[in-house]
Design a protein around this motif. Structure first.
Motif, short mmCIF file in Angstrom:
data_model
loop_
_atom_site.label_atom_id
_atom_site.label_comp_id
_atom_site.label_asym_id
_atom_site.label_seq_id
_atom_site.Cartn_x
_atom_site.Cartn_y
_atom_site.Cartn_z
N THR A 115 0.93 -1.27 -0.06
CA THR A 115 -0.10 0.06 -0.11
C THR A 115 0.95 1.43 0.14
O THR A 115 2.17 1.28 0.19
CB THR A 115 -0.96 0.07 1.24
N GLU A 118 2.78 1.51 3.33
CA GLU A 118 3.91 0.29 3.27
C GLU A 118 4.91 0.73 2.48
O GLU A 118 6.13 0.66 2.82
CB GLU A 118 2.99 -1.04 3.18
N LYS A 335 6.89 -7.10 4.14
CA LYS A 335 5.52 -7.50 4.46
C LYS A 335 5.25 -8.58 5.53
O LYS A 335 4.44 -8.48 6.36
CB LYS A 335 4.95 -8.11 3.25
N THR A 339 2.81 -8.07 9.56
CA THR A 339 1.83 -8.92 10.00
C THR A 339 1.10 -8.61 11.31
O THR A 339 -0.13 -8.98 11.50
CB THR A 339 2.20 -10.43 10.05
N THR A 340 1.97 -7.97 12.27
CA THR A 340 1.21 -7.59 13.47
C THR A 340 0.81 -6.23 13.59
O THR A 340 0.12 -5.52 14.45
CB THR A 340 2.44 -7.78 14.42
N TRP A 341 1.03 -5.20 12.48
CA TRP A 341 0.38 -4.11 12.16
C TRP A 341 -0.95 -3.92 12.68
O TRP A 341 -1.50 -2.82 13.61
CB TRP A 341 0.45 -3.63 10.88
N GLN A 342 -1.87 -4.57 12.39
CA GLN A 342 -3.39 -4.51 12.75
C GLN A 342 -3.62 -4.91 14.23
O GLN A 342 -4.81 -4.69 14.81
CB GLN A 342 -4.27 -5.46 11.76
N GLN A 343 -2.79 -5.51 14.88
CA GLN A 343 -2.98 -5.78 16.29
C GLN A 343 -2.72 -4.57 17.27
O GLN A 343 -3.46 -4.70 18.19
CB GLN A 343 -1.96 -6.84 16.77
N TYR A 344 -2.30 -3.57 16.68
CA TYR A 344 -2.18 -2.47 17.65
C TYR A 344 -2.38 -1.22 17.03
O TYR A 344 -2.33 -0.04 17.60
CB TYR A 344 -0.65 -2.48 18.29
N ARG A 345 -2.42 -1.06 15.63
CA ARG A 345 -2.80 0.10 14.75
C ARG A 345 -4.33 0.21 14.43
O ARG A 345 -4.82 -0.76 13.59
CB ARG A 345 -2.17 0.45 13.59
N LEU A 346 -5.11 1.31 14.62
CA LEU A 346 -6.47 1.22 14.26
C LEU A 346 -6.56 1.42 12.70
O LEU A 346 -5.71 2.44 12.31
CB LEU A 346 -7.37 2.53 14.87
N PRO A 347 -7.61 0.73 12.03
CA PRO A 347 -7.65 1.12 10.60
C PRO A 347 -7.96 2.52 10.26
O PRO A 347 -8.99 3.03 11.06
CB PRO A 347 -8.51 0.15 10.18
#
Length: 354
Positions: A115, A118, A335, A339-347
């Protein structure tokens, strides 16, 4: 917003760095910039932003005049124009050199790639910018670095409703680069044509569908007026970069401080383009939603098929192209780290909304 008023913090840094270069020659250097762009944001906003930053950062020592596509040479042969010294610098899309080396697709953005956000992290924190510059020097004999970010594209403007892999079979699709190869492998009948030809081809039924750019970039083309369906998401081009190239001899005439200021101008221009294009995309997409077009979402199974075919295509090129393998390995490692990005960052845009 006027380019000269952007990023106050960046310009403060620029002033400090420019002060350190007062020992270099005071003679003003005038450069010509070649582009493939006939008009629009990439020419009038992004290329000019880079030229303005270079002028500011070097305290006027380097002045760049921006020329539209075809003025200094072939619009799709900008690399040759810079290499030959007809232009000193360019604002360009590396994927136009895909035929010389398919590694260009990885650096420009391709299906199942990175993206915009990214891509920026990989470029500036994950070693991408260094790979980019080394690749361009070794294979094309020009100096190049990122200077604009590309937003996620619309998958299609289409006269046929496309949701599934079955719908994609035999679709007469205007596209280019790596996606032309991958889309063909997925069953489309691909056609490569200049952007200026797409509107009439869609209107006359010469092609069924076309991909071009993000909502902001597609808005002035009028594709939405001659194609009923707008197909999402743009998994064929999830993000990417435009570059600035410098003729090697012209680059060698700069001192190290000036060279670093050129790279800094590129980095600041990337940030500016991300802010401006991301914001403009919001309004342009809303106009599509509110307009007469039908918005179509791809079936998840089709998206999976695109990712699977892309990975096969990547592995095939990596097996016999050392540069492709190096860049692909770097991007895949990055990439994996995300993989852990969505565990602590809000979309973005998804939380706290009714």
């Amino acid at each position: 917003m006027n380019n000269r008023n952007r990023l106050v913090a960046g310009i403060t840094l620029a002033t400090a760095m420019a002060t350190a270069t007062t020992g270099v020659s005071a003679a003003e250097t005038e450069w010509k910039m070649a582009t493939p762009w006939g008009g629009g944001p990439w020419l009038e906003r992004d290329a000019q932003t880079f030229a303005d930053y270079v002028n500011q950062l070097t305290s006027g020592d380097i002045e760049i005049e921006v020329f539209p596509g075809g003025t200094l040479g072939g619009a799709l042969r900008v690399t040759n124009t810079v290499k030959a010294g007809v232009a000193d610098v360019s604002h360009n899309y590396i994927n136009y050199d895909y035929g010389t080396d398919p590694t260009a697709a990885l650096l420009a953005g391709h299906s199942s790639g990175l993206t915009p956000e990214e891509f920026m992290m990989w470029m500036y924190e994950g070693g991408g910018a260094e790979l980019y510059e080394e690749f361009r020097r070794e294979v094309f004999d020009v100096v190049a670095f990122p200077c604009s970010i590309l937003g996620t594209e619309l998958f299609l403007h289409s006269n046929k409703k496309v949701q599934t892999l079955e719908d994609f079979q035999g679709l007469r699709l205007r596209t280019s680069g790596a996606w032309a190869e991958i889309a063909s492998r997925l069953g489309a009948s691909t056609v490569v044509m200049a952007g200026s030809e797409i509107y009439n081809a869609l209107d006359r039924g010469v092609i069924d569908a076309a991909e071009w750019g993000s909502p902001e970039m597609n808005k002035p083309t009028g594709f939405q007026d001659v194609a009923q369906y707008v197909v999402l998401p743009g998994v064929h081009q999830s993000g990417g970069f435009l570059e600035c190239q410098v003729n090697q001899d012209a680059w060698d005439e700069l001192d190290p401080e000036q060279q670093e200021l050129m790279r800094l101008a590129g980095k600041l221009s990337v940030f500016d383009s991300w802010l401006a294009s991301s914001y403009a995309d919001l309004e342009a997409y809303q106009e599509l939603v509110d307009g007469p077009n039908e918005i179509v979402q791809l079936d998840p199974s089709f998206i999976d098929a695109i990712y699977e075919e892309t990975r096969k295509w990547e592995d095939e090129h990596a097996a016999d192209n050392e540069w492709f393998a190096r860049v692909l390995e770097s991007q895949r490692e990055f990439k994996d780290s995300m993989t852990t990005w969505q565990q602590y960052r809000l979309p973005i845009g998804a939380m706290g909304r009714e």
